[in-house]
Design an enzyme around this catalytic site. Structure first.
Site, short mmCIF file in Angstrom:
data_model
loop_
_atom_site.label_atom_id
_atom_site.label_comp_id
_atom_site.label_asym_id
_atom_site.label_seq_id
_atom_site.Cartn_x
_atom_site.Cartn_y
_atom_site.Cartn_z
N ASN A 9 9.98 0.87 36.67
CA ASN A 9 10.56 1.56 35.52
C ASN A 9 10.19 3.04 35.64
OD1 ASN A 9 11.30 2.59 33.05
ND2 ASN A 9 9.75 1.49 31.87
N LYS A 11 11.20 5.52 33.96
CA LYS A 11 11.25 6.25 32.68
C LYS A 11 12.03 7.56 32.87
CE LYS A 11 6.96 4.02 31.55
NZ LYS A 11 5.89 3.87 30.59
N HIS A 95 12.02 -2.13 25.62
CA HIS A 95 10.74 -1.56 26.05
C HIS A 95 9.99 -1.04 24.82
CE1 HIS A 95 7.84 1.11 27.95
NE2 HIS A 95 8.03 0.41 29.06
N GLU A 97 8.42 1.58 24.30
CA GLU A 97 8.69 2.98 23.96
C GLU A 97 9.97 3.09 23.13
OE1 GLU A 97 8.38 4.51 27.95
OE2 GLU A 97 6.22 4.15 27.88
N GLU A 167 4.35 -6.94 28.30
CA GLU A 167 3.78 -5.60 28.44
C GLU A 167 2.93 -5.27 27.21
OE1 GLU A 167 6.15 -3.13 31.47
OE2 GLU A 167 6.90 -2.67 29.48
N GLY A 173 0.70 2.78 30.54
CA GLY A 173 0.43 4.20 30.79
C GLY A 173 -0.97 4.63 30.43
N SER A 212 -0.05 -0.73 33.45
CA SER A 212 -1.01 -0.17 34.41
C SER A 212 -1.25 -1.08 35.61
CB SER A 212 -2.33 0.18 33.70
OG SER A 212 -2.09 1.17 32.71
C1 PEP Z 1 6.06 0.38 31.63
O1 PEP Z 1 6.24 1.37 30.94
O2 PEP Z 1 6.94 -0.49 31.71
C2 PEP Z 1 4.80 0.27 32.35
C3 PEP Z 1 4.42 -0.91 32.75
O3 PEP Z 1 4.11 1.44 32.54
P1 PEP Z 1 2.73 1.65 33.34
O4 PEP Z 1 2.81 0.81 34.61
O5 PEP Z 1 2.66 3.10 33.63
O6 PEP Z 1 1.62 1.17 32.46
#
Ligand code: PEP
Length: 253
Positions: A9, A11, A95, A97, A167, A173, A212
């Protein structure tokens, strides 16, 4: 046996040139892999670059969102049918976000999921709790609500055509990853929730972990019984890191 999927992803990151470099790096890095599915989800304006550069590969590509509407007077939105029209395979839906910053509700997300399925796009439905919800013992309640939104609106069959990504919001993040045991517990709970309606569909459903995930922790996460790959944010922006995570998927398949 579920085939692992590693999906990136991106973003809202990168330039046209960076997108091409990253795609070429991933393409070269995963070329020999046979047992893992690989996908990237660049920003909308760069999807055409993925369509071009990945045309001769098994790497899938997807969008980071899709409209809940089929078409018409919806300025700024992109329909699932349009995405399908030029070769898009996946769409990330719901997601955290978008839930938090764009006010997306479970009902809206279920409609987006339905539109994707109707157009032959594979939705990757994101579910997950905030830190506050985890600390107050509400993790299962929250992820059940997220998963049930699609179950109730579209029936269990909808999960025969999609993918779920667990998630935890506190891990996205932040550099903090759920432990393999924490993640496995929630994945098993999600699979059980779907199995209560259809064991066959639950057994075939791929549930990715996201939050992460990086080269150093991917293998032990993917080794868990109910973790079928990863949705990768930050580490998907560096070809070497993303390829290393794909290798962990390949090795665990
Ligand atoms: C995401 O935003 O889908 C995600 C998993 O981000 P990160 O790997 O940076 O935590």
């Amino acid at each position: 046996m579920r085939r692992p999927l590693i999906a990136g992803n991106w973003k809202m990151n990168g330039t046209k040139a960076e997108a091409a470099d990253l795609l070429n790096g991933i393409k070269a890095g995963v070329a020999g892999m046979q047992k893992v599915d690989v996908a990237v989800c660049p920003p909308f304006p760069y999807l055409y670059i993925a369509a071009e550069l990945l045309a001769d590969t098994a790497i899938g590509w997807g969008s980071q969102d899709v409209s809940q509407e089929a078409g018409g007077a919806f300025t700024g939105q992109v329909s699932a049918a349009m995405l399908k029209d030029f070769g898009c395979r996946y769409a990330i839906i719901g997601h955290s976000e978008r839930r938090q910053l764009n006010g997306e509700t479970d009902a809206l997300i279920a409609r987006k999921y339905a539109q994707a399925v109707r157009s032959g796009i594979v939705p990757i439905l994101c579910v997950g709790e905030t830190l506050e919800e985890r600390e107050s013992g509400k993790t299962e309640e929250v992820v059940a609500r997220h998963i049930d939104a699609v179950l109730d609106a579209e029936g269990v069959e909808a999960y025969g055509q999609g993918i779920v990504a667990y998630e935890p919001v506190w891990a996205i993040g932040t550099g903090v990853t759920a432990t393999p045991e924490q993640a496995q517990d929630v994945h098993a709970f999600l699979r059980q929730r779907v199995a209560a309606k259809s064991k066959d569909i639950a057994d075939g459903l791929r549930i990715l972990y996201g939050g992460s995930m990086k080269p150093g922790n991917a293998a032990e996460l993917i080794a868990q019984a109910d973790i079928d790959g990863g949705l990768i944010g930050g580490a998907s922006l560096k070809a070497a890191d993303f390829v290393a995570i794909c290798q962990a998927g390949e090795d665990n398949a």
